[in-house]
Structures are given as C-alpha cells and as structure tokens.
Design an enzyme around this catalytic site. Sequence first.
Site, mmCIF file in Angstrom:
data_model
loop_
_atom_site.group_PDB
_atom_site.id
_atom_site.type_symbol
_atom_site.label_atom_id
_atom_site.label_comp_id
_atom_site.label_asym_id
_atom_site.label_seq_id
_atom_site.Cartn_x
_atom_site.Cartn_y
_atom_site.Cartn_z
ATOM 1 N N LEU A 165 -34.996 15.931 -6.780
ATOM 2 C CA LEU A 165 -35.502 15.274 -5.567
ATOM 3 C C LEU A 165 -36.440 14.185 -6.087
ATOM 4 C CD1 LEU A 165 -36.015 18.385 -3.265
ATOM 5 C CD2 LEU A 165 -34.071 16.830 -3.407
ATOM 6 N N PRO A 166 -35.997 12.929 -6.042
ATOM 7 C CA PRO A 166 -36.519 11.834 -6.866
ATOM 8 C C PRO A 166 -37.885 11.267 -6.490
ATOM 9 C CG PRO A 166 -34.854 11.013 -5.375
ATOM 10 C CD PRO A 166 -34.896 12.496 -5.180
ATOM 11 N N CYS A 167 -38.945 11.992 -6.829
ATOM 12 C CA CYS A 167 -40.292 11.487 -6.574
ATOM 13 C C CYS A 167 -40.637 10.300 -7.479
ATOM 14 C CB CYS A 167 -41.326 12.602 -6.713
ATOM 15 S SG CYS A 167 -41.259 13.487 -8.272
ATOM 16 N N HIS A 168 -39.849 10.092 -8.551
ATOM 17 C CA HIS A 168 -40.107 8.932 -9.409
ATOM 18 C C HIS A 168 -39.855 7.617 -8.672
ATOM 19 C CE1 HIS A 168 -35.782 9.711 -10.030
ATOM 20 N NE2 HIS A 168 -35.679 8.396 -10.191
#
Length: 192
Positions: free
Chosen positions: A156-159
């Site tokens: 889940l791409p918090c970057h």
Amino acid sequence: MSTTNLERLRTGLAERAASRGLLDVAYRELDSPLGRLLVAATEVGVVRLAFAGEGHDEVLSDLAARVSPRVLQAPRRLDGVAVALDDYLAGRSRGVDVPVDLRLLAGFRREVVESLPGIGYGSTATYTEVAERTGRPRAVRAVGSACANNPVPLLLPCHRVVRSDGSEGGYRGGPEAKRALLDLERGTPLPR
C-alpha cells in the site's frame, strides 16, 4: 548441524505447524535493491513488511505480541509475495497485488492506508491532498502519522505521499528508499 539440515528442520517444523493449524504468522526475509526485507503473513494476507533498519527481530517480537506468538519462518508460504515484490522492484509490474491483513491498524490510520492505492503508479499526492481525499482536510499530521505507521509499505504505497513543497518527506524505509521507489516509478531502474 549444517545449514542445509537446519533449513530442512525449519521447513519440516513450519509444514507440521501449518498442517495442524498452529502457524498464525509465517515470515521470510528477502534480499532486494532496497536492502533486506522481512515479509510476514497471516492466513488473510501480508500483515507486515519491514525494512532492515526497522530491526527484523523487533518486528517479529511485535507481531508475536500483537497478532500471535505462533510465528515461524515459513518461506514457501510467501513465495507468491516474493515473486510479486521482485517483479515490482525490477520494474516488471506497476504494483504488488497480494492480499493484505490490516489488523495492525484501526480508525483513521487504517482509512488513510486503505486509500493509498488510489494514488496511481508514477504519481504522487501531498499529505494535504490525502487528508482532503479522506474527508478530513485538517488532518494533515494524522495522514503523516498513518503513512509512517503503514505496516505494509510497498504493498500500500505510502512512498507516493510527499510534502506540499514536493520534497519526499519521511519514509519507514528511509529517505533513500523513498527516493529510489519514486525514481523507479518514473522509469529509473533500481540498482541490483
């Protein structure tokens, strides 16, 4: 005892525990361009992905305390996750599409993390924009906290969440990892 015999013993133990319903959290470590990763999963899905800097032993202890003490190294159970991560980090896929288990999050933090796939591959959104998307435009710091506590970064791409001035901001895997992931999604391969 040789390494091969020890691995065989671990594998047999994990298989017996799984067949008897005694394996609640399976884990494995993976080498990646971002360093050594720990991936842990329940029957529901990946519950934790940790970078080397987080201390894998500490992460496993936390999982034993918060999920179940029945945590075993069981790499085969995570073969599909390992392939999906490798494909993403090699630029062969645009994400890591595997089941996740978000039991380590609740409330607004969970809401924020669940919204992250809405930020498309190669795109970014600011903490403010994510706060607005969740219907709480003033909760910018809470969005930052949710991203910092995302138990499954990369999945889940918090970057993809950045500061309003366009700078990267913090990341669980460190600023170099965040920059590398953003560059990967802009077309720059990760060094192997």
